[in-house]
Design an enzyme around this catalytic site. Structure first.
Site, PDB file in Angstrom:
ATOM      1  N   GLY A   1      36.314 -69.494 -59.010  1.00  0.00           N
ATOM      2  CA  GLY A   1      36.858 -68.464 -59.877  1.00  0.00           C
ATOM      3  C   GLY A   1      37.583 -67.430 -59.037  1.00  0.00           C
ATOM      4  O   GLY A   1      37.264 -67.257 -57.857  1.00  0.00           O
TER       5      GLY A   1
ATOM      6  N   GLN B   1      41.178 -59.406 -56.737  1.00  0.00           N
ATOM      7  CA  GLN B   1      40.796 -60.025 -55.462  1.00  0.00           C
ATOM      8  C   GLN B   1      42.008 -60.408 -54.615  1.00  0.00           C
ATOM      9  O   GLN B   1      41.859 -60.691 -53.426  1.00  0.00           O
ATOM     10  CB  GLN B   1      39.938 -61.268 -55.703  1.00  0.00           C
ATOM     11  CG  GLN B   1      38.580 -60.954 -56.317  1.00  0.00           C
ATOM     12  CD  GLN B   1      37.750 -62.203 -56.437  1.00  0.00           C
ATOM     13  OE1 GLN B   1      37.881 -62.933 -57.407  1.00  0.00           O
ATOM     14  NE2 GLN B   1      36.908 -62.471 -55.447  1.00  0.00           N
TER      15      GLN B   1
ATOM     16  N   CYS C   1      30.730 -64.654 -53.674  1.00  0.00           N
ATOM     17  CA  CYS C   1      32.027 -64.095 -54.060  1.00  0.00           C
ATOM     18  C   CYS C   1      32.965 -64.180 -52.862  1.00  0.00           C
ATOM     19  O   CYS C   1      32.567 -63.837 -51.750  1.00  0.00           O
ATOM     20  CB  CYS C   1      31.845 -62.639 -54.494  1.00  0.00           C
ATOM     21  SG  CYS C   1      33.367 -61.824 -54.989  1.00  0.00           S
ATOM     22  N   LEU C   2      34.197 -64.625 -53.105  1.00  0.00           N
ATOM     23  CA  LEU C   2      35.169 -64.719 -52.012  1.00  0.00           C
ATOM     24  C   LEU C   2      35.402 -63.357 -51.355  1.00  0.00           C
ATOM     25  O   LEU C   2      35.751 -63.281 -50.185  1.00  0.00           O
ATOM     26  CB  LEU C   2      36.508 -65.257 -52.531  1.00  0.00           C
ATOM     27  CG  LEU C   2      36.534 -66.726 -52.998  1.00  0.00           C
ATOM     28  CD1 LEU C   2      37.888 -67.051 -53.599  1.00  0.00           C
ATOM     29  CD2 LEU C   2      36.208 -67.665 -51.849  1.00  0.00           C
TER      30      LEU C   2
ATOM     31  N   HIS D   1      31.159 -63.317 -64.061  1.00  0.00           N
ATOM     32  CA  HIS D   1      31.365 -62.788 -62.710  1.00  0.00           C
ATOM     33  C   HIS D   1      32.817 -62.316 -62.533  1.00  0.00           C
ATOM     34  O   HIS D   1      33.060 -61.202 -62.052  1.00  0.00           O
ATOM     35  CB  HIS D   1      31.013 -63.884 -61.680  1.00  0.00           C
ATOM     36  CG  HIS D   1      31.292 -63.518 -60.256  1.00  0.00           C
ATOM     37  ND1 HIS D   1      30.303 -63.396 -59.305  1.00  0.00           N
ATOM     38  CD2 HIS D   1      32.445 -63.240 -59.604  1.00  0.00           C
ATOM     39  CE1 HIS D   1      30.836 -63.066 -58.149  1.00  0.00           C
ATOM     40  NE2 HIS D   1      32.144 -62.959 -58.293  1.00  0.00           N
ATOM     41  N   GLU D   2      33.770 -63.165 -62.955  1.00  0.00           N
ATOM     42  CA  GLU D   2      35.190 -62.826 -62.782  1.00  0.00           C
ATOM     43  C   GLU D   2      35.598 -61.682 -63.707  1.00  0.00           C
ATOM     44  O   GLU D   2      36.395 -60.820 -63.329  1.00  0.00           O
ATOM     45  CB  GLU D   2      36.074 -64.050 -63.022  1.00  0.00           C
ATOM     46  CG  GLU D   2      35.777 -65.255 -62.138  1.00  0.00           C
ATOM     47  CD  GLU D   2      35.733 -64.938 -60.651  1.00  0.00           C
ATOM     48  OE1 GLU D   2      36.382 -63.965 -60.211  1.00  0.00           O
ATOM     49  OE2 GLU D   2      35.024 -65.652 -59.921  1.00  0.00           O
TER      50      GLU D   2
ATOM     51  N   HIS E   1      34.970 -58.407 -62.248  1.00  0.00           N
ATOM     52  CA  HIS E   1      36.009 -57.990 -61.290  1.00  0.00           C
ATOM     53  C   HIS E   1      37.127 -57.212 -61.984  1.00  0.00           C
ATOM     54  O   HIS E   1      37.684 -56.272 -61.417  1.00  0.00           O
ATOM     55  CB  HIS E   1      36.638 -59.212 -60.610  1.00  0.00           C
ATOM     56  CG  HIS E   1      35.866 -59.738 -59.429  1.00  0.00           C
ATOM     57  ND1 HIS E   1      35.613 -58.988 -58.303  1.00  0.00           N
ATOM     58  CD2 HIS E   1      35.323 -60.956 -59.190  1.00  0.00           C
ATOM     59  CE1 HIS E   1      34.938 -59.732 -57.419  1.00  0.00           C
ATOM     60  NE2 HIS E   1      34.744 -60.931 -57.933  1.00  0.00           N
TER      61      HIS E   1
HETATM   62 CO    CO Z   1      33.766 -62.512 -57.061  1.00  0.00          CO
END
Ligand code: CO
Length: 166
Positions: free
Chosen positions: A45, A50, A92-93, A134-135, A138
């Site tokens: 995701g 991000q 998470c990236l 989760h996304e 963000h």
């Molecule tokens: Co994330």
């Protein structure tokens, strides 16, 4: 043009994104680039902040977990109802090296728009519901480490895995 992942501590990750109003070729291009970048980074995701963008766009591809899945894009997503509860370890990236259990609703009903601006409402559960929540966080400036216990969070700070102020 290639994106660069924004890491925890970058103020753009704390901003609330703006609604997309132009469903044009530029949006399609942005979504395609976000999907490419997510694949390149081995993510399942990715949300616009991000990669430094301030629009309400997220992409998801859980095919590494569920083979039949394909990349999906969600524009202006919003959870309209949620039920149940599950605990899943998340990463998470934007927060490399950190994985923690996060409690979230098990099922969600999501309203969003597709690339053509059509309004859609759909129910999700399992991995899609997890990644979408989760996304979606963000897009509202929320990171998954906001949702863990203060004790665990302090431990991550002490270990230098997340900055004291983020
Ligand atoms: Co994330």
């Amino acid at each position: 043009m290639m994106y660069k992942i924004r890491l925890i501590g970058d103020p753009v990750l704390r901003e609330k994104t703006k609604q997309v109003t132009n469903f044009d070729g530029q949006l399609q291009k942005t979504v395609a680039q976000m999907i490419d970048f997510m694949h390149q980074e081995d993510g399942i995701g990715l949300a616009a902040p991000q990669v430094g963008l301030r629009n309400s766009i997220l992409v998801v591809d859980i095919s590494p977990i569920e083979e039949e899945e394909k990349p999906r894009a969600f524009i202006n997503p919003k959870i309209i109802s949620a039920e149940g509860e599950s605990v899943v370890e998340e990463g998470c990236l934007s927060i490399p090296g950190v994985r923690e259990d996060v409690t979230r609703p098990e099922r969600i009903r999501l309203a969003y728009q597709d690339l053509d601006g059509r309004r859609i409402e759909e129910d999700y559960d399992g991995w899609l519901a997890r990644v979408l929540q989760h996304e979606l966080d963000h897009l509202n400036g929320i990171l998954f480490v906001d949702l863990i216990s203060p004790v665990k969070r302090q431990l991550l700070i002490n270990q230098g895995l997340i900055p004291e102020k983020y």
